[in-house]
Design an enzyme around this catalytic site. Structure first.
Site, short mmCIF file in Angstrom:
data_model
loop_
_atom_site.label_atom_id
_atom_site.label_comp_id
_atom_site.label_asym_id
_atom_site.label_seq_id
_atom_site.Cartn_x
_atom_site.Cartn_y
_atom_site.Cartn_z
N GLU A 1 0.21 12.58 19.82
CA GLU A 1 -0.26 13.17 18.56
C GLU A 1 -1.73 13.55 18.65
OE1 GLU A 1 -1.23 11.14 14.33
OE2 GLU A 1 0.83 10.86 15.03
N HIS B 1 3.39 7.66 21.35
CA HIS B 1 3.65 8.73 20.37
C HIS B 1 2.33 9.16 19.72
CE1 HIS B 1 4.07 9.91 16.14
NE2 HIS B 1 5.24 10.47 16.44
N ASN B 2 1.52 8.18 19.32
CA ASN B 2 0.25 8.50 18.67
C ASN B 2 -0.72 9.14 19.66
OD1 ASN B 2 1.48 7.27 16.51
ND2 ASN B 2 -0.22 5.92 16.03
N SER C 1 -1.62 -9.14 -3.76
CA SER C 1 -2.16 -8.85 -5.09
C SER C 1 -1.02 -8.34 -5.96
CB SER C 1 -3.28 -7.80 -5.00
OG SER C 1 -2.81 -6.62 -4.38
N ALA D 1 0.87 -1.17 0.00
CA ALA D 1 0.00 0.00 0.00
C ALA D 1 0.91 1.23 0.00
CB ALA D 1 -0.92 -0.02 1.21
N SER E 1 6.74 6.30 12.13
CA SER E 1 5.93 7.51 12.12
C SER E 1 6.43 8.48 11.06
CB SER E 1 5.98 8.21 13.48
OG SER E 1 5.22 9.40 13.44
N LYS F 1 5.65 3.73 20.15
CA LYS F 1 4.92 4.29 19.00
C LYS F 1 3.45 4.54 19.36
CE LYS F 1 4.01 5.47 14.70
NZ LYS F 1 2.59 5.28 14.52
N MET G 1 2.14 3.35 2.20
CA MET G 1 3.25 3.39 3.17
C MET G 1 4.35 2.40 2.78
SD MET G 1 3.32 5.51 5.83
CE MET G 1 4.15 4.62 7.15
N ASN H 1 1.15 -0.42 13.30
CA ASN H 1 0.73 0.02 14.63
C ASN H 1 0.08 -1.15 15.36
OD1 ASN H 1 1.57 2.71 14.55
ND2 ASN H 1 -0.28 3.37 13.50
#
Length: 473
Positions: A197, A193-194, A39, A16, A136, A190, A18, A110
Site C-alpha cells: 500500500e 499488504h500495508n 469508556s 473507535a 483492511s 497484513k 473501526m 495491525n
C-alpha cells in the site's frame, strides 16, 4: 444496556470508528454481537447508532466486562480492536479473568507478528486460542465489507469462519477472507499488504507530480485523467479515490483542497516493519523502500497527451514491481516459518474490501495458480511480456523526471528492480571481491564449486595472489 444472558455469536472490544463500524457490519449480516468499550460513552454511542441503522435488536452493549463475556455463546469469540502493543496485552489480561478453555480471542489490529505468537503461547497455557487477524479497508470497509487475513490455530478459526465469511467483502471469487496460516501469518500478511500500500500510494503521487510539474495538467485535467485510467488496467481503489481527491474544492478559500494540504505524510509503522523484514530475509524491495524514504523526507503542452500515456504505462509497470516485492517477502517468510501460505489466495482475498484492491489482482492470482512456485511475478509469461511492452514509456518518464529535477524514487526504483532482475550478471562480483579483500569473507567462482579466499596484494598492485579453495562464507 442489555442483560448478560448468553445470546451473541461474537463479541467486540474497542469501539473507535473501526470497531464500531465492524460491529454494525456483523449485526447487519444477521449475527448477534455484544460490544464493550473501556469508556462507556462509546458503548452508548454504538448502541444508539445501531438503533438508527436498524440493527439495534442484534447489537448489545455492556458497561461491565464480566457481563459482556457472560453474554457470549460458547466457545466465546471476542474480537479486539484496540491500539497495538501494550493496550492489547492489558485488554487480554482483563479479559482472561472471565474466559474459559476453548474460548477464542481475535486481535484485529495491525500487530507485530511476533507479539501475536507470544500471546498465542501465553494463552495456550490457559487453554484459550488466539487468532491474529489483519483487517483492511478502512472505515468504509469495516462497515460494508473488509478484506480479512486471519492466522493462528486452524481449528479455532473454524469457529470464526461462519461470521467472517459473511462480514467480509464479497467478490465473484467469494468472500475476501481465508485462513492464512499458523502463528502470526495473518498479521504478517497484513503487514506486507500495508507495505505494498505504501508503494502503491507513492507511485501514484509520483505520477501526479510528473503530470502536474512537467505536463502542466490542472486539477480538473488530472481528475479526468485518473478517471480514464481507472477504466483500464489501472482500475483500483486508490486510483479511484485519487480521481475524486483532485475534484474537491476548498470550502474555506479559493481553489482546490489538495493544493492546501501540507506535504508531510504520517505513518503507523507497518511500512517500516515491511522494509526491515525485507532486509532480514534478503528480499529486494526497492519500490517499497523508496516509498518509506519519501515519507521520511516527506512547458511541454504539445507533448501533454504523449506524457500522460507514458506516465500511465510507467505507473502500471512500477505497481507490478511493488506487488511482486510484497509477494516475495511473504513467500520468503512463509518458507522460513513453515506457514504454507497460498499466494494465489492472497490475490483472491485482496480483490475486494482492502485498500490495495485492484483489477490486476485477478491476474496475479492466475499467475500463482499456474505456477505456485513462481519465483517472481516478473517472470510470469503474461506479466513479463507486458512489462517488456511498457518499458520504453517507463524509461521516458524516468528520463523526463530526472531532466526536470523531479524525484520519483518509487518509479525509478521499480525500473532498477526490473532491469537488475532480468540481467544475467550484476556487478556484485566486485562487491564480493571487496568484502574478501578487507574481511576475508570468501567468494564463489563461476568456473568451479566451493568457496574461495584470496590473499589480495596489500600494495594494491598486480602481484600474484594466493588462492585457497574450500572456505565457507
Amino acid at each position: 444496556m442489555a442483560s448478560p444472558t448468553a445470546q451473541s455469536e461474537v463479541g467486540l472490544i474497542g469501539l473507535a470508528v473501526m470497531g464500531q463500524n465492524l460491529a454494525l457490519n456483523v449485526a447487519e449480516k444477521g449475527f448477534h454481537i455484544s460490544v464493550y468499550n473501556r469508556s462507556g460513552d462509546k458503548t452508548d454511542a454504538a448502541v444508539s447508532r445501531a438503533g438508527k441503522e436498524g440493527v439495534g435488536e442484534r447489537l448489545h452493549g455492556y458497561k461491565e466486562l464480566k457481563d459482556f463475556v457472560a453474554s457470549l455463546k460458547r466457545p466465546r469469540r471476542v474480537i479486539i480492536l484496540v491500539k497495538a502493543g501494550a493496550p492489547v496485552d492489558a485488554t487480554i489480561k482483563q479479559l482472561t479473568q472471565f474466559l474459559e478453555p476453548g474460548d477464542i480471542i481475535i486481535d484485529g489490529g495491525n500487530e507485530w507478528y511476533e507479539n501475536t505468537e507470544r500471546r498465542q503461547a501465553e494463552l495456550a497455557a490457559l487453554g484459550i486460542h488466539h487468532i491474529g487477524m489483519g483487517v483492511s479497508g478502512g472505515e468504509e470497509g469495516a462497515r460494508n465489507g473488509p478484506a480479512m487475513m486471519p492466522g493462528g490455530d486452524e481449528g479455532a478459526y473454524s469457529h470464526l469462519r461462519p461470521v467472517v465469511e459473511r462480514v467480509a467483502a464479497q467478490t465473484d471469487d467469494g468472500p475476501c477472507v481465508t485462513y492464512i496460516g499458523p502463528g502470526g501469518a495473518g498479521n504478517y500478511v497484513k503487514m506486507v499488504h500495508n507495505g505494498i500500500e505504501y508503494g502503491d500510494m507513492q507511485l501514484i503521487a509520483e505520477a501526479y507530480d510528473v503530470l502536474r510539474t512537467v505536463g502542466g495538467l490542472s486539477n480538473e485535467e488530472l481528475a479526468a485523467t485518473f478517471v480514464e485510467w481507472n477504466g483500464g488496467e489501472l482500475e483500483s481503489f486508490l486510483v479511484m479515490i485519487t480521481s475524486l481527491i483532485f475534484s474537491v474544492r476548498d470550502t474555506e478559500g479559493e481553489g482546490f483542497l489538495l493544493d492546501k494540504i501540507l506535504d508531510k505524510t504520517g505513518m503507523k509503522g507497518t511500512g517500516k516493519w515491511t522494509i526491515q523484514q525485507a532486509a532480514e530475509l534478503s528480499v529486494a524491495a526497492p519500490t517499497m523502500a523508496a516509498a518509506l524514504d519519501a515519507r521520511f523526507l516527506s512547458g511541454l503542452k504539445d507533448e501533454r497527451a504523449a506524457l500522460v500515456a507514458d506516465v500511465r504505462e510507467a505507473l502500471y509497470a512500477a505497481k507490478i514491481c511493488s506487488y511482486a516485492q510484497g509477494y516475495n517477502i511473504i513467500r520468503a517468510k512463509s518458507m522460513e516459518k513453515g506457514w504454507g501460505i497460498e499466494l494465489a489466495d492472497l490475490g483472491r482475498i485482496w480483490k475486494g474490501g482492502c485498500i490495495i484492491r485492484a483489477a490486476f489482482l485477478d491476474r496475479i492470482k492466475v499467475a500463482y495458480q499456474r505456477n505456485p512456485d513462481l519465483p517472481n511475478l516478473l517472470v510470469d509469461p503474461d506479466f513479463a511480456a507486458e512489462l517488456a511492452r511498457k518499458q520504453d514509456a517507463w524509461r521516458r518518464v524516468v528520463a523526463v523526471a530526472v531532466g526536470a529535477g523531479i524525484g520519483i524514487p518509487g518509479i525509478t526504483g521499480s525500473l532498477g528492480y526490473f532491469d537488475s532482475y532480468r540481467r544475467g550478471r550484476l556487478p556484485a562480483n566486485l562487491v564480493q571481491a571487496q568484502r574478501d579483500f578487507f574481511g576475508s569473507h570468501t567468494y564463489e567462482r563461476v568456473d568451479r564449486p566451493g568457496w574461495t579466499h584470496t590473499v589480495w596484494d596489500a600494495s594494491f598492485g598486480s602481484a600474484d595472489s594466493i588462492t585457497t579453495s574450500g572456505y565457507n562464507n
